[in-house]
Structures are given as C-alpha cells and as structure tokens.
Enzyme design. Structure first.
Site, mmCIF file in Angstrom:
data_model
loop_
_atom_site.group_PDB
_atom_site.id
_atom_site.type_symbol
_atom_site.label_atom_id
_atom_site.label_comp_id
_atom_site.label_asym_id
_atom_site.label_seq_id
_atom_site.Cartn_x
_atom_site.Cartn_y
_atom_site.Cartn_z
ATOM 1 N N GLU A 78 -4.576 2.433 -4.420
ATOM 2 C CA GLU A 78 -3.135 2.535 -4.216
ATOM 3 C C GLU A 78 -2.574 1.261 -3.610
ATOM 4 O O GLU A 78 -1.532 1.261 -2.975
ATOM 5 C CB GLU A 78 -2.798 3.738 -3.331
ATOM 6 C CG GLU A 78 -3.188 3.616 -1.883
ATOM 7 C CD GLU A 78 -4.623 4.029 -1.578
ATOM 8 O OE1 GLU A 78 -4.974 3.988 -0.405
ATOM 9 O OE2 GLU A 78 -5.396 4.376 -2.488
ATOM 10 N N HIS A 105 -4.765 14.516 -9.348
ATOM 11 C CA HIS A 105 -4.901 13.145 -9.843
ATOM 12 C C HIS A 105 -3.956 12.802 -10.995
ATOM 13 O O HIS A 105 -3.454 11.669 -11.039
ATOM 14 C CB HIS A 105 -6.360 12.855 -10.212
ATOM 15 C CG HIS A 105 -7.235 12.778 -9.002
ATOM 16 N ND1 HIS A 105 -7.320 11.652 -8.221
ATOM 17 C CD2 HIS A 105 -8.036 13.702 -8.417
ATOM 18 C CE1 HIS A 105 -8.129 11.865 -7.211
ATOM 19 N NE2 HIS A 105 -8.579 13.109 -7.303
ATOM 20 N N ASP A 135 0.844 -1.182 0.000
ATOM 21 C CA ASP A 135 0.000 0.000 0.000
ATOM 22 C C ASP A 135 0.889 1.245 0.000
ATOM 23 O O ASP A 135 1.867 1.311 0.754
ATOM 24 C CB ASP A 135 -0.894 -0.002 1.250
ATOM 25 C CG ASP A 135 -1.935 1.098 1.211
ATOM 26 O OD1 ASP A 135 -2.880 0.977 0.420
ATOM 27 O OD2 ASP A 135 -1.789 2.088 1.963
#
Length: 133
Positions: free
Chosen positions: A48, A17, A4
């Site tokens: 993610e 973004h 992560d």
C-alpha cells in the site's frame, strides 16, 4: 515523496482483498491525475506504498503538492472501518546544486513518512534533517 495508505490492512481485513485492490486502483488513478506532467513518476513500491518523483519541482512545491494529494484522497470519501481512507506522505528533496545520493533521498522521504504516521496519520511531513552525501 513516499505515500502510504493509512490502516490499509484493516481495510483489507474488513472489506476483503478484491475491495482492497479496487481501493488501490482508485488511489493510483488519483495520484496519476495529480502528477501527470512530463518527467513526473508515480510508482507502487509496496503493498500500500507509493513513491512519487517530481524532477524540477521547487523545494516548496513538493510539500504543497503532497498536501493537495492528501486532501484529494480524503475527498474521495472511500469508506473505511476507521472513517474513510486517508494517506500519510513523507517528502524529501534535493536541489540540483547539492550532492545527495538517491538512497539518502529515499531514506529522508521514508523517515518523514514515518513521522507523519507517528503524528497521527492523514498528514504530510517534510524531511527535517537531510542526510547529505
């Protein structure tokens, strides 16, 4: 392995973004470079979050490879509002002689990932109490 990107929402909120997408691509490229042997698989499984499968790796190999990946991502020195982009990694494994469901393997890696995050992020944690079938 469950991987992560630490504080990725903050990254997206700060840089936007398109920059977040570029960050994801750089991390994915680095992961693919680290895990390019036949049978190894890197997959993006969430915004993610990535999953890495390393069939045939010895039990001590997963944590060592996870730490190598963690250091490589940190070495990219991608700027982040908190410092630089880092990852947290949870590792779980099963030996061929053991019976274990795929779901329990994933649950173990996920639990180890959240232990890494609770311990301060930018670290690797290995499942300590496997959920055997």
């Amino acid at each position: 392995m469950m991987v992560d990107i630490d504080h990725f929402k903050t990254y997206n909120d700060h840089y936007g973004h398109p920059a977040g997408d570029q960050c994801l691509r750089r991390i994915a490229e680095t992961m693919h470079q680290h895990f390019s042997r036949p049978g190894q698989l890197v997959a993006r499984t969430g915004g993610e979050e990535f999953t890495v499968m390393l069939p045939g790796a010895p039990s001590e190999g997963g944590p060592r490879m996870a730490e190598s990946l963690r250091a490589a991502i940190e070495h990219l020195a991608i700027p982040h509002p908190h410092s630089r982009v880092t990852i947290s990694v949870g590792v779980s494994h099963v030996a061929p002689s053991q019976r274990r469901s795929a779901a329990s393997l994933i649950e173990g890696a996920d639990a180890a990932l959240y232990a890494a995050k609770r311990a301060g992020r930018n670290r690797v944690r290995v499942e300590t109490a496997p959920n055997w079938v």
